[in-house]
Design an enzyme around this catalytic site. Structure first.
Site, short mmCIF file in Angstrom:
data_model
loop_
_atom_site.label_atom_id
_atom_site.label_comp_id
_atom_site.label_asym_id
_atom_site.label_seq_id
_atom_site.Cartn_x
_atom_site.Cartn_y
_atom_site.Cartn_z
N SER A 114 0.65 -1.11 0.00
CA SER A 114 -0.01 0.18 -0.06
C SER A 114 0.79 1.33 0.02
O SER A 114 2.06 1.27 0.12
CB SER A 114 -0.96 0.03 1.05
N CYS A 115 0.16 2.37 -0.37
CA CYS A 115 0.96 3.51 -0.20
C CYS A 115 -0.09 4.68 -0.14
O CYS A 115 -0.99 4.43 0.61
CB CYS A 115 1.90 3.77 -1.86
N LEU A 116 0.17 5.86 -0.77
CA LEU A 116 -1.10 7.00 -0.58
C LEU A 116 -2.06 6.82 -1.44
O LEU A 116 -3.24 6.77 -1.03
CB LEU A 116 -0.32 8.34 -0.53
N TRP A 143 -3.64 4.73 1.29
CA TRP A 143 -4.13 5.61 2.82
C TRP A 143 -5.19 6.23 2.48
O TRP A 143 -6.06 6.50 3.31
CB TRP A 143 -2.69 6.20 3.16
#
Length: 157
Positions: A114-116, A143
């Site tokens: 996952s990331c932004l 996120w």
């Protein structure tokens, strides 16, 4: 047969267009058709929530550490910044444990990145797959989506 030929051609085109983004890493199988079968390994919010509840995955947040400190993280995720993912997945288990305070995943373990907002996590997933982590996936919403759903669910409770 014709469908397979067309699919194989389009997969080679896709593979050719993303190889530069992988920093020279190539699929360990050398087959663009197999590589393309991994391109649609997106995980939704609900799927991620279920996977986290089942404790059947390692969730790796590939944002920079300052982003996590400033904005927060998905509970249960491990922070391995994108530029460290390839090296981290090739560490020996002892070094991995010392650096990330988690057991190093095996190539058969289920990983979700996952990331932004899903861009860096896709790159991390591609790197993991190129290193033989066949069950790697990524959370497309990142996120931004996670926090939106979590706030909405808390309001409904």
């Amino acid at each position: 047969m014709l469908a397979r030929l067309v699919l194989g051609t389009s997969c080679r085109a896709v593979l050719g267009s993303i190889e530069p983004a992988l920093g020279g890493l190539k699929s360990r199988w050398g087959s663009s058709q197999h590589f393309c079968s991994t391109l649609s390994k997106d995980v939704t919010y609900r799927e991620l929530k279920n996977l986290l509840n089942s404790k059947d995955i390692m969730l790796i947040d590939v944002r920079n550490t300052w982003e996590i400190l400033e904005h927060g993280k998905i509970p249960g995720s491990v922070n391995i910044p994108l530029d460290e993912v390839g090296e981290a997945l090739q560490m020996n288990p002892r070094e991995f444990k010392e650096k990330y305070h988690e057991e190093k995943p095996s190539k058969s373990d289920r990983l979700v990145f996952s990331c932004l907002a899903g861009v860096r996590s896709k790159k991390a997933m591609d790197t993991a797959i190129s290193l033989g982590f066949n069950s790697a996936q990524h959370y497309v919403g990142g996120w931004k989506e996670w926090v939106t759903y979590e706030i909405s669910e808390k309001k409904q409770s």
